[in-house]
Motif scaffolding. Structure first.
Motif, PDB file in Angstrom:
ATOM      1  N   ARG A  16       4.079   0.205 -11.399  1.00 21.13           N
ATOM      2  CA  ARG A  16       2.888   1.054 -11.499  1.00 21.13           C
ATOM      3  C   ARG A  16       2.694   1.532 -12.931  1.00 21.13           C
ATOM      4  O   ARG A  16       1.572   1.501 -13.462  1.00 21.13           O
ATOM      5  N   GLY A  49       2.252   1.918  -3.316  1.00 23.61           N
ATOM      6  CA  GLY A  49       1.283   2.121  -4.385  1.00 23.61           C
ATOM      7  C   GLY A  49       1.308   1.031  -5.433  1.00 23.61           C
ATOM      8  O   GLY A  49       0.970   1.264  -6.595  1.00 23.61           O
ATOM      9  N   ASP A 102       0.825  -1.210   0.000  1.00 27.17           N
ATOM     10  CA  ASP A 102       0.000   0.000   0.000  1.00 27.17           C
ATOM     11  C   ASP A 102       0.858   1.258   0.000  1.00 27.17           C
ATOM     12  O   ASP A 102       0.580   2.214  -0.744  1.00 27.17           O
TER      13      ASP A 102
END
Length: 566
Positions: free
Chosen positions: A400, A88, A85
């Motif tokens: 990401r 990300g 978390d």
């Protein structure tokens, strides 16, 4: 109540503040190993401080037993998730089931929405029974049986392909499924797990999500949030299959039972027998047809505990993911496997041991090779190591940007401080070495229940003598109750704080990860130690305990012992 991470660090520091053993009998210090006190959690302190609980368990078990505290597994899961978390990054956690067979650990994983890494039909079945959804299973290991492949396809598990031959067999199984759906044979016969062989193995028909024979996985990470990694079966970018259908294996519509696979990569420069070479990966990616099989990513396993090589190989595989997507494959995942270190003892204790270890510390002067020892002090354990992986060369940012999730398969790290192994002293004798006396304890079990001893090494965290006592430090080694000379739970002479007596208990700490049952055996027809599941009482006043055993004879025997004691 489970201690929070900050509390645990404070408690561990308190345990470690004094690493100097008590007074030795003059002349015995030279044959006594340096102390290796294990970190302790609140639950362990409470268990050791209770004047009756351990004794009650020992009477009921009538032999050695293991204590498992599943709440600590849940805490470890939350710690891994917090790392994902903060970075990300979409993360997926698969518990490496080979690290411990306890059913309560799988149930805890299901409660927290965590997947399970399995390598056999029996492990697969145990995960389903524990409430883990089939789509949340990662099936690993080499040369998987057709039965295991059928199970995996039927329940929408991800299959880690280890060879081109295995890929071909899976492709043939899938093709037979297509023919069966065209009316050649019944679908149960071709793609389900094979009822007759499954009945022989498990005494019942194969599990089926639509039969209602297994519980639905529970999803609760303690704060009500759902994570991307919780529904692994819906991780594919291919959304052509429609919404999930309740009651279907893996949460997918019945029309789509295409096998879900990742390709296991042979790391560069490795001599491992596992994984696909660069050339074999190229062939596999081109051979897989998206219409009949879902290539969802790549996986690897590295030896050792260094975070940098894991981050670097994961980064290199991002290019392969991009290339596979260009060929129409719905790639979403890179799995970096396990190997997340555990910190068993304080740094100074480890330094003292490594600096001083010598044959005189060991029974028969049998010192294991220093290279064989696990790194019992690990500065970046478990979740911290994952954070290092994600930080290295900004792996998190690359994941990401590419829309990729990172899967991990921790075993030992999810079990850190979640269990202990308890043996009763059933004999004490005095021997001498280098002109000094020491104690040899024989306990009511064998070293087959402390698996590190069978890898030409030694489990180094010191056992605790219970009831606790003070006195002159007594150099003590520990043998098993077998006729084998090498059946030693502790070859080194542990600095016990006093002389042990028959009937005392020895509690080996932090054994849930790989130590309890990797090599367990009913040698000499001794019973396999049961696992006692320890849970916090609802009122916060102590513990309740039950037996975790797939064998009803064990549960019945212990239940009768409890009744007799009362």
């Amino acid at each position: 109540m489970v201690a929070e991470p900050d509390d645990i660090e404070r408690e561990s520091a308190a345990d470690a503040h004094d690493l100097t053993p008590g007074p030795h009998t003059p002349g015995r210090a030279g044959i006594t190993a340096a102390p290796m006190p294990a970190h302790r959690d609140d639950w362990e302190r409470q268990l050791l401080a209770d004047p009756k609980l351990l004794r009650d368990m020992a009477i009921a078990a009538a032999g050695p037993f293991h204590v498992v505290y599943p709440a600590r597994v849940g805490q470890n899961i939350r710690a891994f998730r917090e790392v994902f978390d903060r970075a990300g990054v979409v993360g997926a956690i698969y518990y490496g089931k080979k690290a411990n067979k306890a059913a309560c650990v799988v149930t805890e994983c299901a409660t927290h929405g965590v997947g399970v890494d399995v390598s056999s039909a029996a492990e697969f079945d145990a995960a389903l029974r524990g409430g883990v959804d089939g789509g949340d299973l990662m099936v690993t290991g080499p040369a998987k049986s057709d039965e295991l492949l059928r199970l995996s396809v039927w329940h929408r598990a991800i299959i880690a392909i280890d060879s081109l031959e295995e890929l071909e067999r899976l492709s043939q199984l899938s093709a037979r499924r297509v023919r069966s759906e065209q009316g050649t044979t019944g679908p149960e016969r071709e793609i389900s797990p094979g009822p007759s062989s499954f009945r022989r193995a498990f005494g019942r028909n194969p599990p089926s999500a639509s039969s209602g024979s297994r519980p639905k996985a529970r999803r609760d990470d303690g704060d009500g949030r759902r994570h991307h990694a919780e529904n692994l079966s819906n991780s594919s970018q291919d959304t052509s299959n429609g919404p999930a259908t309740p009651g279907e294996p893996g949460g997918r519509a019945a029309a789509d039972r295409r096998p879900r696979v990742v390709l296991r990569v042979l790391p560069p420069g490795s001599h491992s027998r596992f994984g696909l070479t660069e050339e074999q990966l190229d062939l596999a990616v081109t051979r897989i047809e998206p219409e009949s099989m879902l290539l969802e990513g790549f996986s690897f396993h590295l030896t050792g505990y260094d975070y940098a090589p894991r981050a670097e190989l994961a980064a290199a595989l991002i290019d392969r993911c991009r290339e596979a997507r260009g060929l129409g494959h719905p790639v979403t995942t890179i799995s970096i496997g396990g190997g997340f270190g555990v910190d068993y003892v304080p740094e100074q204790a480890w330094r003292n041991f490594v600096a001083g270890v010598n044959p005189r510390w060991f029974h028969g002067d049998k010192r294991p090779s220093p290279d064989s020892f696990y790194p019992y002090h690990f500065p970046d354990p478990g979740p911290t190591m994952l954070a290092r992986v994600l930080e290295h060369d900004d792996l998190a940012g690359r994941l990401r940007r590419e829309g990729l999730r990172l899967a991990v398969e921790p075993g030992r790290a999810l079990l850190d401080r979640a269990g202990s192994s308890v043996f009763r002293v059933q004999g004490v004798k005095e021997l001498s070495a280098h002109g000094h006396s020491y104690s040899v304890l024989t306990v009511d079990g064998t070293s087959l229940s402390l698996s590190e001893q069978w890898f030409d090494s030694e489990f180094l965290p010191d056992p605790v003598l219970w009831p606790e006592r003070s006195g002159a430090v007594t150099p003590t080694c520990v043998g098993g109750a077998s006729c084998l000379e090498d059946d030693m739970l502790s070859w080194r002479r542990i600095p016990l704080p006093g002389q042990a007596s028959t009937g005392d208990l020895l509690i080996y700490p932090n054994t849930a990860g790989y130590q309890m049952d990797s090599n367990e055996s009913a040698f000499h027809e001794l019973p396999i130690p049961p696992k006692v599941v320890l849970r916090d009482r609802a009122d916060g006043m102590g513990f309740t305990w039950t037996v975790d055993s797939p064998d009803p004879r064990v549960t019945s025997r212990i239940g009768q012992a409890i009744a007799d004691e009362r």
